[in-house]
Write a protein that holds these residues in place. Structure first.
Motif, mmCIF file in Angstrom:
data_model
loop_
_atom_site.group_PDB
_atom_site.id
_atom_site.type_symbol
_atom_site.label_atom_id
_atom_site.label_comp_id
_atom_site.label_asym_id
_atom_site.label_seq_id
_atom_site.Cartn_x
_atom_site.Cartn_y
_atom_site.Cartn_z
ATOM 1 N N GLU A 156 0.823 -1.207 0.000
ATOM 2 C CA GLU A 156 0.000 0.000 0.000
ATOM 3 C C GLU A 156 0.857 1.258 0.000
ATOM 4 O OE1 GLU A 156 -4.106 1.011 2.130
ATOM 5 O OE2 GLU A 156 -2.431 0.994 3.547
ATOM 6 N N CYS A 191 1.463 4.181 -2.879
ATOM 7 C CA CYS A 191 1.290 5.607 -2.601
ATOM 8 C C CYS A 191 2.463 6.424 -3.137
ATOM 9 C CB CYS A 191 1.128 5.823 -1.097
ATOM 10 S SG CYS A 191 0.557 7.474 -0.660
ATOM 11 N N ILE A 251 -3.352 5.242 4.657
ATOM 12 C CA ILE A 251 -2.709 5.789 3.457
ATOM 13 C C ILE A 251 -3.742 6.465 2.538
ATOM 14 C CG2 ILE A 251 -1.627 5.087 1.272
ATOM 15 C CD1 ILE A 251 0.430 5.450 3.421
ATOM 16 N N PRO A 252 -4.889 5.838 2.253
ATOM 17 C CA PRO A 252 -5.879 6.513 1.407
ATOM 18 C C PRO A 252 -6.336 7.852 1.973
ATOM 19 C CG PRO A 252 -6.362 4.176 1.484
ATOM 20 C CD PRO A 252 -5.279 4.420 2.496
ATOM 21 N N PHE A 295 -3.612 10.332 1.355
ATOM 22 C CA PHE A 295 -3.569 10.690 -0.055
ATOM 23 C C PHE A 295 -4.634 11.726 -0.405
ATOM 24 C CE2 PHE A 295 -5.800 10.103 -4.096
ATOM 25 C CZ PHE A 295 -4.847 10.669 -4.945
ATOM 26 N N PHE A 339 -8.025 6.740 -3.869
ATOM 27 C CA PHE A 339 -6.703 6.122 -3.913
ATOM 28 C C PHE A 339 -6.697 4.911 -4.837
ATOM 29 C CE2 PHE A 339 -3.437 3.254 -2.013
ATOM 30 C CZ PHE A 339 -2.329 4.049 -2.246
#
Length: 253
Positions: free
Chosen positions: A20, A24, A181-182, A185, A237
């Motif tokens: 993941e 990114c 992470i999403p 982002f 994402f």
């Protein structure tokens, strides 16, 4: 050529986190947010207290893949046999927030042109466009103290951040934190868009400030523009990762 390394004892959770995070880095590069071999996106490893992943110092964002991310502890010690060093300027800042903020699961710091420009003007980000209104009263500011390699700056960074999770580092750039992470982002994307539009608007004349009462309505209703039942930023994402995969899938390795 970037050296890749996958340890046999790696947990499934770590490998998933590596993929993941590597995705990114590739998405950020595709969006034009990379800065030579500098800047950082980090992510905690689920189930491993104090362990997180960071990019190998010396590689471009476009070279980062799941297996060459460096696993370090909160004190900067490597927890794997990666041949790559870790950039102290990235470690000091990111480790600070990972250590003290339980909800800062992922962190991104960039030097985008628009982000640095807006962080370098009096007033910072102003409520002059749709995306900027997303962040009204949600951005912290920290005065520039030079390259972030000194531990003693950490106390002031935490104090200035307070309960916010987005910061403009004065004369420096963007810092975004999130639970995933999403989420990081999509926050970075929206903030970057806000900065780009502010810079463009300022070049044309006097920007129109959105009234506070309208900003409040905007923020109240913003959730209705999201994909129902999906965690913040996940659909956005995933769409960008599909675009990356059309060009290069090596980040998965």
């Amino acid at each position: 050529m970037a050296t890749a390394l996958r340890k046999p004892q790696m947990t499934a959770a770590e490998w998933e986190a590596r993929q993941e995070l590597a995705a990114c880095y590739r998405v950020f590069d595709m969006m034009g947010w990379s800065e030579m071999i500098y800047n950082h996106i980090t992510q905690k490893i689920p189930g491993e207290e104090g362990a997180f992943l960071i990019n190998p110092f010396g590689l471009h964002f476009s070279e980062v893949c799941a297996s060459n991310l460096v696993k370090i502890d909160i004190d900067g010690n490597k927890l794997d046999d990666s041949p790559y060093p870790v950039n102290r300027a990235g470690f000091v800042q990111h480790a600070l927030f990972h250590r003290h903020l339980p909800d800062a699961h992922a962190i991104a710091h960039t030097h985008t042109t628009a982000g640095m420009a807006v962080s370098s003007v009096e007033g910072g980000l102003r409520n002059v466009n749709f995306y900027a209104c997303n962040f009204a009263n949600q951005i912290a500011y920290h005065e520039f103290e030079g390259v972030t390699v000194r531990d003693e700056e950490g106390e002031r960074l935490l104090e200035h951040l307070g309960n916010k999770r987005v910061m403009l580092l004065r004369n420096h750039g963007i810092l975004v934190m999130g639970r995933s992470i999403p989420e990081v982002f999509v926050k970075h994307w929206a903030l970057q868009r806000a900065c780009e539009i502010q810079v463009a608007t300022a070049s044309m004349g006097t920007p129109l400030e959105v009234p506070a009462e309208v900003v409040a309505v905007h923020q109240r209703d913003l959730h209705q523009s999201q994909v129902p039942g999906v965690q913040p930023g996940k659909a956005d994402f995933d769409a960008m990762v599909r675009l990356v995969d059309r060009k290069d899938t090596s980040w998965r390795e």
